[in-house]
Design an enzyme around this catalytic site. Structure first.
Site, mmCIF file in Angstrom:
data_model
loop_
_atom_site.group_PDB
_atom_site.id
_atom_site.type_symbol
_atom_site.label_atom_id
_atom_site.label_comp_id
_atom_site.label_asym_id
_atom_site.label_seq_id
_atom_site.Cartn_x
_atom_site.Cartn_y
_atom_site.Cartn_z
ATOM 1 N N HIS A 18 34.267 72.775 83.937
ATOM 2 C CA HIS A 18 34.807 71.469 83.589
ATOM 3 C C HIS A 18 35.763 71.380 84.511
ATOM 4 O O HIS A 18 35.349 69.826 84.696
ATOM 5 C CB HIS A 18 35.549 71.678 82.050
ATOM 6 C CG HIS A 18 35.955 70.468 81.806
ATOM 7 N ND1 HIS A 18 34.638 69.690 80.600
ATOM 8 C CD2 HIS A 18 36.717 69.651 81.519
ATOM 9 C CE1 HIS A 18 35.023 68.648 79.908
ATOM 10 N NE2 HIS A 18 36.768 69.037 80.631
ATOM 11 N N GLU A 19 36.729 71.252 84.406
ATOM 12 C CA GLU A 19 37.745 70.402 85.687
ATOM 13 C C GLU A 19 37.345 70.357 87.178
ATOM 14 O O GLU A 19 37.801 69.385 87.902
ATOM 15 C CB GLU A 19 39.367 71.088 85.721
ATOM 16 C CG GLU A 19 39.556 71.287 83.609
ATOM 17 C CD GLU A 19 40.103 70.102 83.777
ATOM 18 O OE1 GLU A 19 40.003 69.288 84.043
ATOM 19 O OE2 GLU A 19 39.799 70.525 82.030
ATOM 20 N N HIS A 22 35.174 67.170 87.368
ATOM 21 C CA HIS A 22 36.278 65.808 87.474
ATOM 22 C C HIS A 22 36.796 66.005 88.336
ATOM 23 O O HIS A 22 36.829 65.361 89.183
ATOM 24 C CB HIS A 22 37.475 66.571 86.550
ATOM 25 C CG HIS A 22 37.755 65.852 84.841
ATOM 26 N ND1 HIS A 22 36.588 65.348 84.806
ATOM 27 C CD2 HIS A 22 37.871 66.763 83.641
ATOM 28 C CE1 HIS A 22 36.280 64.444 83.463
ATOM 29 N NE2 HIS A 22 37.149 65.448 82.576
#
Length: 418
Positions: A18-19, A22
């Site tokens: 997920h990160e 980003h």
């Protein structure tokens, strides 16, 4: 111990992916990513590469990518401040020492008259000894030094707020997007390992001494009808048998082009207080690349729809908060699933990855969906909202989400001891 390792691996993978989304899209947009963190709280591991500090933190309740401009910048230097300056080989400022200046004997201590680290990248200052005025240029990669900790400055064009609505939206959306892509990849991987069930009602393995085995059904038989009623696909076949526990039925199958009739008595099992029919057969699996790749996408879509429907039921009150599971509940479920084998564990991981992606896209403050909502409002208004007001909204949202997590975790603990 196997469950602990599996849970840490699963949690770390979901948060990391997920990160990472980003981080990748922040860098692609030219944003300065100050930190990539797994977990919150005190650091237990830290490694710096180029501009970014990579950390693992003590509390395993999420992660974050800290991008310049999303929060107020590190230091606000005002006229009259005394700072230390160090210079690079071409005479530009490459270190701005905010305090503990005595520990940097090579630094030139000055009094700030004007400093711009966003646009001009200049410092106008006075020498404390001679009171002579100086004008210096600041290197784009200069460092703040506070409490002997170095942090890179962020010129405005490296900040989140300077980017277009499209780039900001993509950077925020990339986290949930990566969770969906991870689920697709896991389902495709499982498909290549164990195959994917064919849609047709073709029999795979036959359980020994089961009703199907005793009736002479064979692997590869395709079910044509039950009691004269046509069978459309595997799911139709399963549901039909489930509705006929302990009944005598006639199954017509296509065996290498020949229709074979079979008589059998459906067995029965009890699941969740309900008696359902079973005849002891498994689905047929195949591993053709096209079907496996399709399976990755269709499984992700089906799970997504299932979770969205559940969220809708929560919103409408059809499901209560008791139906939610926090870290304790997820750990308990993981413990049960680990016992059933690694394939089921990775299926569970894919489902949780989809769940994480969907939850983060909910239009709630402090979640990616809430941030996307503000970016959408910026696109409509043609200008961003007041960063301080947006920050307050996200802070309140984070506090409410933290409270919800406490309530859900308490419910999980109560269920463990019921």
């Amino acid at each position: 111990m196997n469950t602990v390792i599996a849970f840490i691996f699963m949690f770390g993978l979901l948060v990391f992916i997920h990160e990472l989304g980003h981080l990748i899209f922040a860098k692609r947009a030219g944003m300065l990513a100050r930190e990539f963190a797994i977990g919150f709280g005190p650091k237990i591991f830290a490694y710096r590469k180029d501009e970014t500090l990579y950390t693992v933190r003590l509390l395993p309740i999420g992660g974050y990518v800290r991008v310049a401009g999303e929060d107020p910048e590190i230091v606000d230097l005002k006229p009259g401040y005394h700072i230390g300056l160090e210079f690079n080989d071409v005479g530009k400022v490459n270190k701005i020492i905010v305090n503990n200046k005595s520990k940097y004997p090579n630094a030139k201590v000055v009094e700030v008259e004007r400093i711009d680290l966003d646009h001009d990248l200049t410092v106008d200052c006075y020498d404390l000894d001679t009171e002579e005025k100086y004008h210096y240029e600041v290197d784009r990669k200069a460092l703040f030094v506070m409490d002997e900790k170095e942090t890179m400055i962020a010129p405005y064009d490296r900040q989140f707020t300077s980017k277009s609505v499209g780039k900001k939206g993509m950077q925020v959306f990339a986290g949930p997007m990566m969770n969906f892509l991870l689920a697709i990849a896991i389902f495709i991987g499982l498909g290549f390992i164990q195959g994917v069930p064919v849609e047709e009602a073709v029999l795979g393995g036959i359980q020994e001494d089961s009703p199907a085995d005793q009736a002479g059904l064979m692997e590869g038989d395709e079910v044509v009808s039950i009691n004269g009623d046509p069978v459309e696909d595997w799911m139709d076949f399963v549901l039909t048998v489930q509705d006929m526990p302990d009944e005598d039925i006639q199954i017509s199958v296509d065996r290498e082009g020949e229709i074979v009739e079979n008589q059998l008595t459906v067995g029965s099992v009890t699941e969740r207080g309900e008696t359902i029919g079973r005849i002891g057969v498994m689905a047929s699996f195949e591993k053709s690349p096209g079907d496996v790749i399709k399976y990755g996408f269709t499984q992700t879509y089906d799970v997504t729809v299932l979770i969205i429907n559940a969220v809708g039921q929560l919103v409408t009150g059809q499901l209560s908060l008791d139906a939610l599971a926090g870290p304790v509940g997820i750990y308990s479920a993981t413990d049960d699933i680990v016992q059933t084998g690694i394939m089921n564990f990775f299926t569970w991981t894919a489902m949780l990855s989809i769940n994480l992606g969907i939850v983060n896209l909910l239009p709630l403050p402090a979640l990616d969906g809430g941030r996307l909502l503000f970016i959408g409002l910026e696109a409509i208004r043609g200008k961003p909202l007041d960063p301080q007001k947006e920050g307050v909204v996200h802070f309140i949202g984070f506090a409410l989400l933290f409270l919800l997590m406490i309530i859900v975790t308490w419910n999980d603990i109560e269920r463990l001891f019921m």
